[in-house]
Every structure is written in structure tokens, then in C-alpha cells.
Design a protein around this motif. Structure first.
Motif, PDB file in Angstrom:
ATOM      1  N   ALA A  83       0.857  -1.189   0.000  1.00 12.97           N
ATOM      2  CA  ALA A  83       0.000   0.000   0.000  1.00 12.97           C
ATOM      3  C   ALA A  83       0.888   1.233   0.000  1.00 12.97           C
ATOM      4  N   VAL A  84       0.622   2.148  -0.953  1.00 10.79           N
ATOM      5  CA  VAL A  84       1.470   3.341  -1.095  1.00 10.79           C
ATOM      6  C   VAL A  84       0.607   4.582  -0.938  1.00 10.79           C
ATOM      7  N   ASP A  85       0.898   5.377   0.078  1.00  8.84           N
ATOM      8  CA  ASP A  85       0.124   6.605   0.306  1.00  8.84           C
ATOM      9  C   ASP A  85       0.973   7.524   1.172  1.00  8.84           C
ATOM     10  N   ASP A  86       0.957   8.824   0.857  1.00  4.63           N
ATOM     11  CA  ASP A  86       1.759   9.747   1.675  1.00  4.63           C
ATOM     12  C   ASP A  86       1.053  10.093   2.993  1.00  4.63           C
ATOM     13  N   ASP A 119      -1.802   5.393  -4.171  1.00  3.60           N
ATOM     14  CA  ASP A 119      -2.407   6.710  -4.144  1.00  3.60           C
ATOM     15  C   ASP A 119      -1.927   7.494  -5.369  1.00  3.60           C
ATOM     16  N   ILE A 120      -2.825   8.280  -5.972  1.00  2.00           N
ATOM     17  CA  ILE A 120      -2.393   9.046  -7.150  1.00  2.00           C
ATOM     18  C   ILE A 120      -1.662  10.315  -6.724  1.00  2.00           C
ATOM     19  N   MET A 121      -2.282  11.088  -5.852  1.00  2.00           N
ATOM     20  CA  MET A 121      -1.711  12.388  -5.501  1.00  2.00           C
ATOM     21  C   MET A 121      -0.695  12.237  -4.372  1.00  2.00           C
ATOM     22  N   MET A 122       0.573  12.239  -4.749  1.00  2.00           N
ATOM     23  CA  MET A 122       1.627  12.171  -3.729  1.00  2.00           C
ATOM     24  C   MET A 122       2.683  13.193  -4.099  1.00  2.00           C
ATOM     25  N   LEU A 150      -5.484   1.904  -8.285  1.00  2.00           N
ATOM     26  CA  LEU A 150      -5.243   3.318  -7.968  1.00  2.00           C
ATOM     27  C   LEU A 150      -6.262   3.812  -6.945  1.00  2.00           C
ATOM     28  N   LEU A 151      -5.789   4.604  -6.004  1.00  2.86           N
ATOM     29  CA  LEU A 151      -6.670   5.206  -5.008  1.00  2.86           C
ATOM     30  C   LEU A 151      -6.772   6.687  -5.375  1.00  2.86           C
ATOM     31  N   THR A 152      -7.980   7.152  -5.606  1.00  2.00           N
ATOM     32  CA  THR A 152      -8.087   8.506  -6.112  1.00  2.00           C
ATOM     33  C   THR A 152      -9.102   9.344  -5.326  1.00  2.00           C
ATOM     34  N   ALA A 153      -8.837  10.652  -5.260  1.00  5.42           N
ATOM     35  CA  ALA A 153      -9.775  11.545  -4.594  1.00  5.42           C
ATOM     36  C   ALA A 153     -11.065  11.585  -5.408  1.00  5.42           C
ATOM     37  N   HIS A 154     -12.169  11.865  -4.754  1.00  3.19           N
ATOM     38  CA  HIS A 154     -13.490  11.763  -5.361  1.00  3.19           C
ATOM     39  C   HIS A 154     -13.637  12.512  -6.683  1.00  3.19           C
ATOM     40  N   ALA A 193      -1.519   4.462 -18.176  1.00  2.00           N
ATOM     41  CA  ALA A 193      -0.133   4.250 -17.707  1.00  2.00           C
ATOM     42  C   ALA A 193       0.091   2.788 -17.338  1.00  2.00           C
ATOM     43  N   GLY A 194      -0.999   2.019 -17.179  1.00  2.00           N
ATOM     44  CA  GLY A 194      -0.833   0.584 -16.905  1.00  2.00           C
ATOM     45  C   GLY A 194      -1.514   0.105 -15.637  1.00  2.00           C
ATOM     46  N   ALA A 195      -2.290   0.980 -14.981  1.00  2.00           N
ATOM     47  CA  ALA A 195      -3.008   0.522 -13.783  1.00  2.00           C
ATOM     48  C   ALA A 195      -4.165  -0.385 -14.211  1.00  2.00           C
ATOM     49  N   ASP A 196      -4.655  -1.223 -13.279  1.00  2.00           N
ATOM     50  CA  ASP A 196      -5.691  -2.181 -13.649  1.00  2.00           C
ATOM     51  C   ASP A 196      -7.078  -1.764 -13.215  1.00  2.00           C
ATOM     52  N   ASP A 197      -7.154  -0.959 -12.153  1.00  3.14           N
ATOM     53  CA  ASP A 197      -8.461  -0.590 -11.633  1.00  3.14           C
ATOM     54  C   ASP A 197      -8.257   0.631 -10.735  1.00  3.14           C
ATOM     55  N   PHE A 198      -9.364   1.207 -10.305  1.00  2.00           N
ATOM     56  CA  PHE A 198      -9.244   2.345  -9.386  1.00  2.00           C
ATOM     57  C   PHE A 198     -10.391   2.319  -8.407  1.00  2.00           C
ATOM     58  N   ILE A 199     -10.213   3.029  -7.308  1.00  2.00           N
ATOM     59  CA  ILE A 199     -11.289   3.169  -6.332  1.00  2.00           C
ATOM     60  C   ILE A 199     -11.232   4.589  -5.784  1.00  2.00           C
ATOM     61  N   ARG A 200     -12.421   5.160  -5.614  1.00  2.00           N
ATOM     62  CA  ARG A 200     -12.454   6.558  -5.172  1.00  2.00           C
ATOM     63  C   ARG A 200     -12.436   6.653  -3.655  1.00  2.00           C
TER      64      ARG A 200
END
Ligand code: ADP
Length: 389
Positions: A14-17, A60-63, A88-92, A103-110
Motif C-alpha cells: 500500500a502506497v500513500d503519503d 495513491d495518485i496524488m503524492m 489506484l486510489l483517487t480523490a473523489h 499508464a498501466g493501472a488495472d483498476d481504481f477506487i475513489r
């Protein structure tokens, strides 16, 4: 996948700032089947991923520093990292999901994520990873099996032929003529089996992408001439004429047109197969090998994106007056182990391998035929810029 105390464990990075977000992920995915690893920024994520080879990355996208898109790209560009799903974990209100998926990600969640949804997506991507790992494992097993099988078959066959040759040469005592003939027949059968095993090994190497070609400049006329000379006794045995000519049926005087770059051994394998087949499937008449050069890409060659710049194309046609191939068979003979209805001795691997070799030279093989009248196999090869300079 790890196995610990009999439980199959999936490692998730898990990667998140934000430490709060990491804590949340830790809480949501707290289960015996998950081994969680954390990274607070993109650089740490890249080093952790090569260190601990996770089964899934939650990113996380925004780091600050390196964002999630760049991390994704770097992971995908690194050939030493086996395919790892990225969620990918993304802001709403984030709109650049397309960039992330491209870029090669497989899925995302808000964010803020629904806990059940996050768990379900994790399970789904881990299933995908398991399926991919199982497939890679099977391919690996298949390659090992083929390598072992071919080795185990080759060694005793070579030894047997050596021993049989000694017998036939009366190294152990006088051998009756009939026995000599039988021994010669056995040696020839063994040799056919050896050739087939060798071809099978080559096909696997090519198909598994393990085959590395060695490109050097050479002259296609010289290779064709060598193969024609080698196969002339075989053609003579069947009373066929075998000749190497230009497109107007004339002997080739100036051979300088046929310089190219490629793997000479592999191209020779293709020529041996095409000319050998023509002789095998022709019972009367001739086999003609025509060489020509053209400035533009022949229409039969499909346009391929990665073809390097080329100054000309060489065309080698093998034209026979043999049994021909029905339209139905023509659609299949380039697939492996397909022999067509008019099979004779052989394995059905030669054309498949020849096509692969032509493609690895950015070339192509094409067949036209008329049943009962003969076939023409055309090999098209580009003369790449490096060669003509
Ligand atoms: P093999 O010759 O070992 O069977 P190939 O892959 O070289 O395998 O050829 C596949 C099939 O294509 C052959 O079995 C035959 O049916 C057909 N074929 C190939 N070349 C010719 C030819 N010149 N004339 C007629 N049939 C051919």
C-alpha cells in the motif's frame, strides 16, 4: 504468493503519503490471508516492489515528488518486475483516471472508499494475479519439460546412431548385407526423429520468446546457392530439376543486389525448409528458386508498426510443379503440427517455424498453389537501412 502456517498469503503493497490512509488500509485489510507492506512515497514504493515482489499494489495518485501515474509507468517499464496488478486510489473529484489506466493501472477506487468495495476489488485483482501466475508457472513447466524431453531424447539417439554406424562398418565383426540395410534404415529413422526433436526445441524457443537472433550482414543469394547445392542430390534422386534464377528465369550474374542483414543460420533454416518441402511434395518436373529485389514493400507483406527503415525488399520464391495444396489446407499449414491432407514424412513444424523466423526479420511468407499443378512459397525480407549503408 506466500504460504504461512498452511495459509496462502497474498502480499499487498500500500502506497500513500498520508499515514492516516495507510492506517485505514491496514485496518480494512487486516486478515490472515494478507501480508501488508507500506510505502509513504513513490521512490520507496519502487524499491519495495523489487525487494518484496507484492501480489498487488494499492497506489495513491496524488503524492508529493512522484505521483501515482509515474510510479505506475515505472513499474510497467521495468521488465524485471513480474506483472503486478495496480489499484489506484483517487480523490473523489479526480478526473485523470484515463491517464492512470493508460499508464498501466488495472483498476481504481475513489476515496473515501467504501470498505466492502475496497475488499472486493482487492479480492478480484488478487484472483487475476493468481490466474496469471498459474499461467506463467504452466508455461515455465512446459518449457522445462520440452528442454528436458528434447535433451533426454537427443542424447540416446545420437549414441544409438554412433553405435549402429560402428556395427554397419563391421567394427564388431562381419555383418550380413541384409542386416546392413536394416541398420542403415534404422539410422535414417533415428536421424528423422532427431531432426524433429531439434525442430520442436527451436519452435519452443521461438514461441517462448527465448530465441535471440544474431544479426549480421550476409548475401541472400549465397545462402540460397548453398542450400540449393546441398539439396541437389535429393532433387536428382527424384529426377527433378532444381535451379536458382532471377525473376526472368535467367542465371544471376550480379549478386550484389541481395545483401541484407539477418540471422544467417535461421534464414538458412527457412530456405532449407521451403526448398526441401518443394522437393518432398513434387514427383515430377522442377523446383525453381527465384530471387529478386524491389524498392517498395510488396503488397503481400502486412504493414507492421515496428519495421525498421528499409531501402528495399528481397523476394525469394520457391516454385514447384508438385501436388499443390488445397485452399482449405493453405489456411492451416502455417500453424504448428498442421500437415495438410497431403502429408508426407515430417512433423508439420517447419512452416510454423519458418514464419516465426521471417517475422523476427520483419518479413513474411506467403503461399499460392493449385492442386495438381504446383505451389509457390514466397519469402519477403526487408533490407534494413543499416545493411545498405
Ligand atoms: P512438414 O513438411 O514437416 O509436414 P511443414 O510445416 O514444413 O511440415 O509443412 C506443413 C504442410 O504443408 C505439409 O505437411 C504439406 O501438407 C504442406 N506443404 C508444405 N510445402 C508444400 C509444398 N511445396 N507442396 C505441397 N504441400 C506443401
Amino acid at each position: 504468493m506466500l504460504v504461512q502456517d498452511g495459509v496462502n498469503m497474498s502480499r499487498i503493497l500500500a502506497v500513500d503519503d498520508s499515514p492516516d490512509n495507510l492506517f485505514l488500509i491496514e485496518t480494512v485489510l487486516d486478515a490472515p490471508e494478507y501480508d501488508l507492506v507500506f510505502a509513504e512515497d513513490g521512490w520507496k514504493a519502487l524499491s519495495k516492489i523489487t525487494e518484496c515482489l507484492p501480489d498487488l499494489v494499492l497506489l495513491d495518485i496524488m503524492m508529493p515528488g512522484m505521483n501515482g501515474y509515474e510510479v505506475t509507468e515505472r513499474i510497467r517499464q521495468n521488465d524485471s518486475i513480474p506483472y503486478t496488478p495496480i489499484l489506484l486510489l483517487t480523490a473523489h473529484d479526480h478526473v485523470s483516471l484515463v491517464e492512470g489506466l493508460d499508464a498501466g493501472a488495472d483498476d481504481f477506487i475513489r476515496k473515501p472508499f467504501d470498505i466492502d468495495e475496497l475488499r472486493a476489488r482487492v479480492r478480484s485483482l488478487l484472483r487475476m494475479k493468481q490466474a496469471m501466475d498459474a499461467k506463467s508457472y504452466m508455461i515455465q513447466q512446459r518449457d522445462d519439460f520440452v528442454a528436458r524431453l528434447t535433451h533426454d531424447l537427443r542424447t540416446p539417439l545420437v549414441a544409438a546412431n554412433r553405435m549402429l554406424t560402428f556395427c554397419r562398418n563391421e567394427a564388431f565383426g562381419v555383418v550380413a548385407d541384409e542386416a546392413k540395410d536394416a541398420i542403415a534404415e534404422t539410422i535414417s529413422n533415428n536421424q528423422q526423429l532427431l531432426d524433429m526433436v531439434n525442430t520442436l526445441l527451436e519452435v519452443y524457443r521461438h514461441d517462448a520468446g527465448h530465441k535471440a537472433l544474431t544479426f549480421t550482414p550476409f548475401n541472400l543469394y549465397d545462402v540460397a546457392s548453398t542450400v540449393v547445392n546441398e539439396l541437389t542430390p535429393l532433387a536428382k534422386e527424384k529426377q527433378l530439376t532444381l535451379k536458382l534464377v532471377d525473376q526472368d528465369d535467367n542465371p544471376i550474374m550480379d549478386t550484389s543486389d541481395f545483401e541484407m542483414q539477418g540471422d544467417i543460420l535461421e534464414i538458412r533454416r527457412v530456405l532449407t525448409n521451403l526448398i526441401g518441402n518443394a522437393i518432398k511434395f513434387t514427383d515430377q518436373g522442377s523446383v525453381e528458386v527465384q530471387l529478386q529485389r524491389t524498392q517498395t514493400r510488396p503488397s503481400q507483406v502486412p504493414q507492421k508498426e515496428n519495421t525498421p527503415e528499409c531501402t528495399a525488399w528481397l523476394i525469394l520464391k520457391v516454385i514447384d510443379t508438385g501436388i499443390g495444396i488445397s485452399q482449405e489446407d493453405r489456411a492451416e499449414i502455417f500453424q504448428w503440427f498442421r500437415q495438410g491432407k497431403q502429408r508426407r514424412s515430417g512433423s508439420g513444424l517447419g512452416l510454423h517455424l519458418s514464419c516465426r523466423i521471417a517475422e523476427m526479420h520483419w518479413g513474411h511468407i506467403d503461399a499460392t498453389s493449385e492442386v495438381g499443378r504446383g505451389s509457390t512459397f514466397s519469402l519477403f525480407l526487408p533490407v534494413t537501412v543499416a545493411t545498405s549503408d
